[in-house]
Design an enzyme around this catalytic site. Structure first.
Site, short mmCIF file in Angstrom:
data_model
loop_
_atom_site.label_atom_id
_atom_site.label_comp_id
_atom_site.label_asym_id
_atom_site.label_seq_id
_atom_site.Cartn_x
_atom_site.Cartn_y
_atom_site.Cartn_z
N ARG A 223 0.80 -1.05 0.03
CA ARG A 223 0.30 0.09 -0.04
C ARG A 223 1.01 1.31 0.35
O ARG A 223 1.68 1.16 0.92
CB ARG A 223 -0.51 -0.42 1.68
CG ARG A 223 -2.08 -0.99 1.19
CD ARG A 223 -3.47 -0.80 0.24
NE ARG A 223 -4.26 -1.76 0.62
CZ ARG A 223 -4.51 -2.71 -0.26
NH1 ARG A 223 -3.14 -3.00 -1.49
NH2 ARG A 223 -5.37 -4.03 -0.27
N HIS A 271 -1.52 -0.44 -9.42
CA HIS A 271 -2.14 -1.35 -8.69
C HIS A 271 -2.78 -2.82 -9.37
O HIS A 271 -3.89 -3.03 -9.46
CB HIS A 271 -3.71 -0.60 -7.86
CG HIS A 271 -3.31 -1.46 -6.69
ND1 HIS A 271 -3.53 -0.96 -5.46
CD2 HIS A 271 -3.74 -2.57 -5.58
CE1 HIS A 271 -4.09 -1.59 -4.22
NE2 HIS A 271 -3.86 -2.51 -4.95
C1 GLV Z 1 -5.19 -5.52 -3.94
O1 GLV Z 1 -4.36 -4.67 -3.15
C2 GLV Z 1 -5.33 -6.44 -2.69
O2 GLV Z 1 -5.53 -5.77 -1.70
O3 GLV Z 1 -6.59 -7.59 -3.27
#
Ligand code: GLV
Length: 308
Positions: A223, A271
């Site tokens: 994160r 992401h």
């Molecule tokens: C992605 O960041 C997840 O937590 O699946």
């Protein structure tokens, strides 16, 4: 039986519903926010919460995460309701592959070769490494162990950092505050796979980034908030860090004017290191719904004190 779905950001919404309906034909799926009477909700499948999402859900039996991380809703979780993480081997493999790729990108000088190609230059970048290069993995749950194992197979010397001592299937384990100091000092490549918790938020600040060897590379698939982004930028600007591959940022999306976008030492992906695959994950969610209905404990329960 009513399931409220808010899977946005963790796999294709329609595919989630299709798979869940196939596995549980008696399931009535309601899309947030059109959920009718909230008191009829038995289960919620989500990735990120929304204001008032759990309001009036007096019959809630379990909350199931649609992603690996639970930081997107943990703060809103109603007291007394069990929640489960999503632990999908498919996603573990995907994330390990992504992280290995990011490490190899830097380890095998890909940024320099891309720059040379742009100028039509054919020149070997001499790789003066006569010993295994050292990788530190921050966060050694299922995904971290998988990533570390793959990198060890490719000839890296890997250590994995955890809060408390763990058996990491043959990888060196460093733990606690002292272990973190040792890991940072010894990591030419630092791969961050930590969950975001009050204990990991801002963990990688200027002081800790300065503990890394000169020219180290940083790979983040956890994160954005685990690292103090302005400190990261300073370390990259000064050349103290050789490069970073960031799959996560704070905020997301990273604003268009953010200097990280155009930084010559930075690679950015939006992401995507481990996107949920509803085809493999739906069966895991269905199993936890079955367990909750049978009064059995959930698999991979969220521990609120631990924060994940
Ligand atoms: C992605 O960041 C997840 O937590 O699946």
């Amino acid at each position: 039986m009513v399931l409220v779905c808010k899977t946005g950001g963790a796999g294709d919404d329609e595919r989630w519903k299709e798979e869940l309906r196939r596995l549980m034909p008696d399931l009535e799926i309601r899309d947030w926010p059109d959920i009718g009477d909230p008191a009829e909700t038995e289960f919620v499948l989500l990735f990120h919460s929304a204001p008032g999402l759990f309001e009036g859900m007096t019959g809630l039996r379990a909350v199931l995460s649609a992603g690996a991380g639970v930081d997107g809703f943990l703060g809103d979780l109603p007291a007394g309701v069990p929640a489960a993480r999503l632990v999908d081997p498919w996603m573990q493999t995907a994330m390990a592959a992504w992280a290995v790729h990011a490490v190899l990108h830097f380890a095998r000088n890909m940024p320099a070769y891309a720059a040379q190609q742009a100028r039509g230059v054919w020149r070997e970048q001499f790789e003066a490494y006569f010993e295994p290069r050292r990788v530190g993995i921050l966060g050694c749950g299922e995904i971290g162990r998988r990533t570390g194992g793959a990198l060890a197979d490719l000839g890296f010397r890997v250590s994995g950092w955890t809060r408390t001592p763990r058996d990491l299937d043959g990888l060196e384990n460093l733990h606690g505050a002292e272990g973190l100091d040792a890991m940072l000092a010894g990591s030419e490549f630092l791969v961050c796979l930590l969950p975001l918790t009050p204990g990991t938020e801002g963990l990688l600040d200027a002081r800790r980034l300065a503990q890394l060897p000169e020219g180290a590379f940083f790979v983040n698939a956890s994160r954005g908030r685990v690292v103090v982004q302005r400190d990261l930028l300073t370390a990259l600007d000064s050349g103290r860090l050789g490069g970073a591959w960031l799959d996560v940022a704070e905020p997301e999306p990273l604003p268009p004017g953010d200097p990280l976008w155009r930084h010559p030492r930075v690679r950015i992906t939006p992401h995507v290191a481990g996107v949920t695959n509803p085809v493999t994950s739906a069966a895991l969610v269905a199993e936890n719904i079955r367990r909750a209905r049978a009064g059995e404990p959930l698999t991979h329960p969220v521990d609120r004190n631990r924060g994940y």
